[in-house]
Scaffold this active site. Sequence first.
Site, mmCIF file in Angstrom:
data_model
loop_
_atom_site.group_PDB
_atom_site.id
_atom_site.type_symbol
_atom_site.label_atom_id
_atom_site.label_comp_id
_atom_site.label_asym_id
_atom_site.label_seq_id
_atom_site.Cartn_x
_atom_site.Cartn_y
_atom_site.Cartn_z
ATOM 1 N N GLN A 40 0.826 -1.206 0.000
ATOM 2 C CA GLN A 40 0.000 0.000 0.000
ATOM 3 C C GLN A 40 0.862 1.259 0.000
ATOM 4 O O GLN A 40 0.554 2.242 -0.674
ATOM 5 C CB GLN A 40 -0.921 0.015 1.225
ATOM 6 C CG GLN A 40 -1.685 1.306 1.442
ATOM 7 C CD GLN A 40 -2.616 1.633 0.294
ATOM 8 O OE1 GLN A 40 -3.162 0.747 -0.338
ATOM 9 N NE2 GLN A 40 -2.790 2.914 0.020
ATOM 10 N N GLU A 41 1.959 1.216 0.748
ATOM 11 C CA GLU A 41 2.806 2.399 0.863
ATOM 12 C C GLU A 41 3.574 2.692 -0.428
ATOM 13 O O GLU A 41 3.680 3.842 -0.844
ATOM 14 C CB GLU A 41 3.802 2.218 2.018
ATOM 15 C CG GLU A 41 3.183 2.298 3.398
ATOM 16 C CD GLU A 41 2.736 3.706 3.748
ATOM 17 O OE1 GLU A 41 3.191 4.661 3.110
ATOM 18 O OE2 GLU A 41 1.907 3.841 4.661
ATOM 19 N N SER A 42 4.131 1.660 -1.058
ATOM 20 C CA SER A 42 5.076 1.937 -2.155
ATOM 21 C C SER A 42 4.988 0.966 -3.329
ATOM 22 O O SER A 42 5.789 1.060 -4.255
ATOM 23 C CB SER A 42 6.503 1.864 -1.602
ATOM 24 O OG SER A 42 6.826 0.523 -1.245
#
EC number: 4.2.2.n1
Length: 487
Positions: A316-318
Amino acid sequence: MLTLICRHFIAQSSYYFALIAIALLVMMPTFSFVPEGEHLAQIRQRDFITIHTRNTPTTYYQGRHGPTGFEYELMRRFADSLGVSLNLNADHHPESVLPAVREEGDLGAAALPLLTDTPGIHFTRPIIQMQPLVVYRRGLNGIATPSDLVGLSLGTLSGAGTSNALRTLQRDHPELSWNESHELEVAELLAQVEDGPLDAAVIFDHQFRINRLFFPNVERGFTLGDPLSMAWAVPSGRGLGLLNAANSFLEDLQQTGILDQLVERYFGHDDYLEYVGTRTFLTHLDARLPRFTDEFKQAAKTTGFDWKLLAAVGYQESHLDPDAVSPTGVRGLMMLTRPTAKEMGIENRRDPAQSIDGGSRYLRSVMDRLPDEITGDDRLYMAMAAYNVGLGHLYDARDIAEMRGGNPNLWADVREALPLLQQREWHSKTRHGYARGGEPVIYVRNIRRYYEMIEYVERSRQQFFQLEQTPVNANPLLMFEPVPPLD
């Protein structure tokens, strides 16, 4: 005779000129001749600049890692260029900014339209273009031309500049009418379109792009009129030093390309939180996750989380990219800010092992700081939400949930309250103010989906591996329960 008349006229003129000169001398104390740099000198002497702004995602708000927003970034850089600190008053609606600048402020920066002949105000050079845009509720068909707006319940913000485009349109469509709000902000206006009190609204294109993810039932319509210019406002009558300094600063940002970079950072990624398609996710999972599985499993041992959950957070972050840089400048696979990395003892945010370790321990530290009354999955989901939006805003949402008669310890109730942090009616009652409250809701939802898909893929791989380990002479059909034929 003619000579005498001329002499008399000259004498009389000299007399009147003398009277005018005396009058001007008498009146001079009532004029304020401000030296060009006096206002700027006062700012430097007091060591801070007061800027009036708005608490919105396109201007200024408290984000996941502290103050952020496009104009906040400009304001901060401008204050640094002057060598002073930044004193913000963000409790404004578009309509109240200019009166505050005239009366007490140094500068106004609040997505202000550059409108000539504004009393008591000098505007800086243009910063970016702002294109008025019609948006409407999904399901309304045929909203494609200005004439389609006639008869609709239409809204816009007072003082934002969008009403100018509507007034121009009204010349050709006299029957056109609309409502102007003196209290709502853009997110609240979009909520009214989504929920039904309004059929359509006129906002600026960049505002829709940064908010659209939170209002899936609001459709992009058509642009309206010519673009307006965003500019900063300074009070007139106090010298031109501050105006010249601001113009010089903005010109330098333009010439060096920094302004374009900031525009791209804040307005060029309106879909970075969206749930990617299954095909893309599986492609990334197959190509990227195996490179970091050992690191996620090690972090799971340290923190007690399921390694697949940590992998879902990383995706989700990267999208599991150790070189990723977010729209707000955080870096690495787990998107750590410098302060967070320092707090977790991480030296290189772009090193995937360090990033996974630091991000996992930070998620654990956030979870450990939650009240003991929050338990089970509710505790996990709120920790993930706080990882995204910050603990302060999560606590504000818990307060709102309680104000609305909900349970602040249940994610279901807090999830309903978080988007209300985008509405002035609610965030004005909180400690930390505006937040993009819809974002952590989507964030948690996405991680839960990614986690389920990673679990499914891993389970399928294990089953396939077991099949591959079946002896060659064994009958694979014996591993399944036979289904008898119908009688």
